[in-house]
Design an enzyme around this catalytic site. Structure first.
Site, short mmCIF file in Angstrom:
data_model
loop_
_atom_site.label_atom_id
_atom_site.label_comp_id
_atom_site.label_asym_id
_atom_site.label_seq_id
_atom_site.Cartn_x
_atom_site.Cartn_y
_atom_site.Cartn_z
N LYS A 1 -39.84 33.96 -5.70
CA LYS A 1 -38.80 35.04 -5.72
C LYS A 1 -39.58 36.48 -5.65
CE LYS A 1 -35.00 37.40 -6.31
NZ LYS A 1 -33.65 37.32 -5.39
N THR B 1 -32.60 36.33 -11.84
CA THR B 1 -33.92 36.64 -11.61
C THR B 1 -34.91 37.17 -12.84
OG1 THR B 1 -33.26 37.27 -9.34
CG2 THR B 1 -35.47 38.32 -10.14
P1 NAD Z 1 -24.07 41.11 -13.28
O1 NAD Z 1 -24.66 42.31 -14.17
O2 NAD Z 1 -22.89 41.51 -12.15
O3 NAD Z 1 -23.89 40.06 -13.87
C1 NAD Z 1 -24.42 39.37 -15.01
C2 NAD Z 1 -23.26 39.02 -15.98
O4 NAD Z 1 -24.11 38.45 -17.38
C3 NAD Z 1 -22.36 40.05 -16.63
O5 NAD Z 1 -21.08 39.81 -16.13
C4 NAD Z 1 -22.71 40.25 -18.02
O6 NAD Z 1 -21.49 40.44 -18.75
C5 NAD Z 1 -23.03 38.79 -18.36
N1 NAD Z 1 -23.77 38.50 -19.64
C6 NAD Z 1 -24.82 39.51 -20.24
N2 NAD Z 1 -24.96 38.92 -21.49
C7 NAD Z 1 -24.56 37.70 -21.45
C8 NAD Z 1 -24.28 36.76 -22.57
N3 NAD Z 1 -25.14 36.84 -23.62
N4 NAD Z 1 -23.77 35.66 -22.32
C9 NAD Z 1 -23.00 35.31 -21.19
N5 NAD Z 1 -22.78 36.24 -20.17
C10 NAD Z 1 -23.58 37.32 -20.44
O7 NAD Z 1 -25.38 40.88 -12.17
P2 NAD Z 1 -25.33 39.86 -10.91
O8 NAD Z 1 -25.55 40.88 -9.69
O9 NAD Z 1 -24.50 38.90 -10.95
O10 NAD Z 1 -26.72 39.35 -11.04
C11 NAD Z 1 -27.28 38.31 -11.91
C12 NAD Z 1 -28.54 37.89 -11.50
O11 NAD Z 1 -28.73 37.56 -10.32
C13 NAD Z 1 -29.42 38.88 -11.85
O12 NAD Z 1 -30.65 38.25 -12.49
C14 NAD Z 1 -29.88 39.60 -10.61
O13 NAD Z 1 -31.22 40.12 -10.47
C15 NAD Z 1 -30.07 38.32 -9.85
N6 NAD Z 1 -29.60 38.66 -8.33
C16 NAD Z 1 -28.61 39.58 -7.89
C17 NAD Z 1 -28.47 39.52 -6.68
C18 NAD Z 1 -27.09 40.72 -6.07
O14 NAD Z 1 -27.08 40.96 -5.11
N7 NAD Z 1 -26.37 40.92 -7.12
C19 NAD Z 1 -29.08 39.01 -5.67
C20 NAD Z 1 -30.15 38.12 -5.93
C21 NAD Z 1 -30.29 37.80 -7.39
#
Ligand code: NAD
Length: 291
Positions: free
Chosen positions: A162, A87
């Site tokens: 979204k 997102t």
């Molecule tokens: P998260 O923080 O658990 O995961 C994100 C990952 O990206 C981390 O493991 C981080 O180390 C990695 N990352 C950061 N920089 C990086 C790079 N340069 N190269 C590779 N990896 C890198 O977050 P999440 O909960 O998995 O959410 C991910 C996305 O999904 C966000 O945009 C969030 O808004 C969206 N989202 C989350 C949910 C939820 O319930 N968690 C629901 C809908 C949407």
């Protein structure tokens, strides 16, 4: 398919696991999260993207997406598709789409709803912007990771869908919570309030499917001490993205703006970012017009 998966956090890891279970060849990269079983570990994003048919990213925000895209796009094979499921702001999605297109690649912005439960169960909903051709390439992957994928038009439109959806969600959740707190003070039982509103014109997903009052309606995070579910901090992120987008196009969104203010207070001043976003109800319960 050969798939590169970049960003293996709370959402990305279970999505990658489902692709492996369906027989795809997945190579992953994340600087801090471990690669789940079955996903081959790459040393960089570029390495994960090399020779992939589709590169999926699941990252925290638009700034990180832009920097990852700048690294992986030159490593991708012509005709491959970059599928971003994070997102992020609409502008970042459109900027990365232009960069991918200039390199002869397809790009889809495909943010999800369904949370970590949906990511694990493979029941996410994808809201997708980008070309019809790229959408068709990614369709079998959407079928594995989700239960529904809606093609919303050109690049950026997935993010637009979204943030519009979540702006409605934030506003209706606040309205539902403040109405329950008012009903309490007027001596109306929560059960009666639910029975009336859930079958009357005040009904909404927030009331009917995700009722913020414990013990009322279906099982929700309210019945589990407001453990998320959908954390208030993530709701705040999406409300801020909707306000940022509204400013860019000069859209008047007073209710979305107020919802963003209230979730800012809730998350930042009141320290409730790790609670479910429906925990606005106990917040309103303890407040008066003066406090
Ligand atoms: P998260 O923080 O658990 O995961 C994100 C990952 O990206 C981390 O493991 C981080 O180390 C990695 N990352 C950061 N920089 C990086 C790079 N340069 N190269 C590779 N990896 C890198 O977050 P999440 O909960 O998995 O959410 C991910 C996305 O999904 C966000 O945009 C969030 O808004 C969206 N989202 C989350 C949910 C939820 O319930 N968690 C629901 C809908 C949407």
């Amino acid at each position: 398919m050969k798939i590169g998966f970049i960003g293996l956090g709370n959402m990305g890891a279970p999505m990658a696991v489902n692709l492996v279970a369906a027989g795809h060849d997945v190579t992953g990269f994340d600087p801090s999260a471990p690669c789940p079983d079955g996903v081959a570990q790459a040393a960089s994003g570029a390495e994960a993207a090399t020779k992939a048919d589709v590169v999926i990213s699941m990252l925290p925000n638009g700034t990180i997406l832009r920097s990852v895209a700048t690294e992986v796009i030159p490593a991708m094979s012509p005709g491959a598709v970059l599928l971003d499921c994070s997102t992020v702001d609409v502008d970042s999605a459109r900027a990365v789409a232009a960069e991918a297109e200039a390199a002869g690649l397809g790009f889809l912005d495909a943010p999800v709803s369904g949370g970590t439960g949906g990511a694990t169960a493979g029941t996410l909903t994808f809201m997708v912007g980008g070309s019809a051709e790229a959408f068709e390439t990614a369709r079998p992957l959407f079928d594995i990771m989700g239960q529904k994928a809606v093609h919303c038009g050109a690049a950026g439109n997935g993010q637009a869908a979204k943030i519009c959806n979540n702006m409605i969600l934030g506003v209706t959740m606040i309205a539902t919570c403040e109405a329950f707190a008012l009903a309490d003070k007027l001596g109306l039982s929560r059960e009666a309030m639910f029975d009336v509103v859930s079958t009357s014109s005040g009904y909404s997903w927030s009331m009917n499917a995700y009722c913020p009052a414990p013990g009322i309606g279906p099982q929700t995070p309210a019945d589990n001490n407001y453990k998320p579910g959908f954390a208030a901090s993530l709701m705040l992120k999406d409300l801020r993205l909707s306000q940022q987008a509204a400013e860019t196009v000069s859209a008047d969104t007073p209710m979305g703006a107020r919802a963003a203010e209230l979730y800012t207070e809730f998350v930042e001043a009141e320290g409730c970012g790790e609670k479910d976003f429906s925990a606005m109800l106990p917040r309103f319960e303890t407040r008066t017009r003066e406090s």
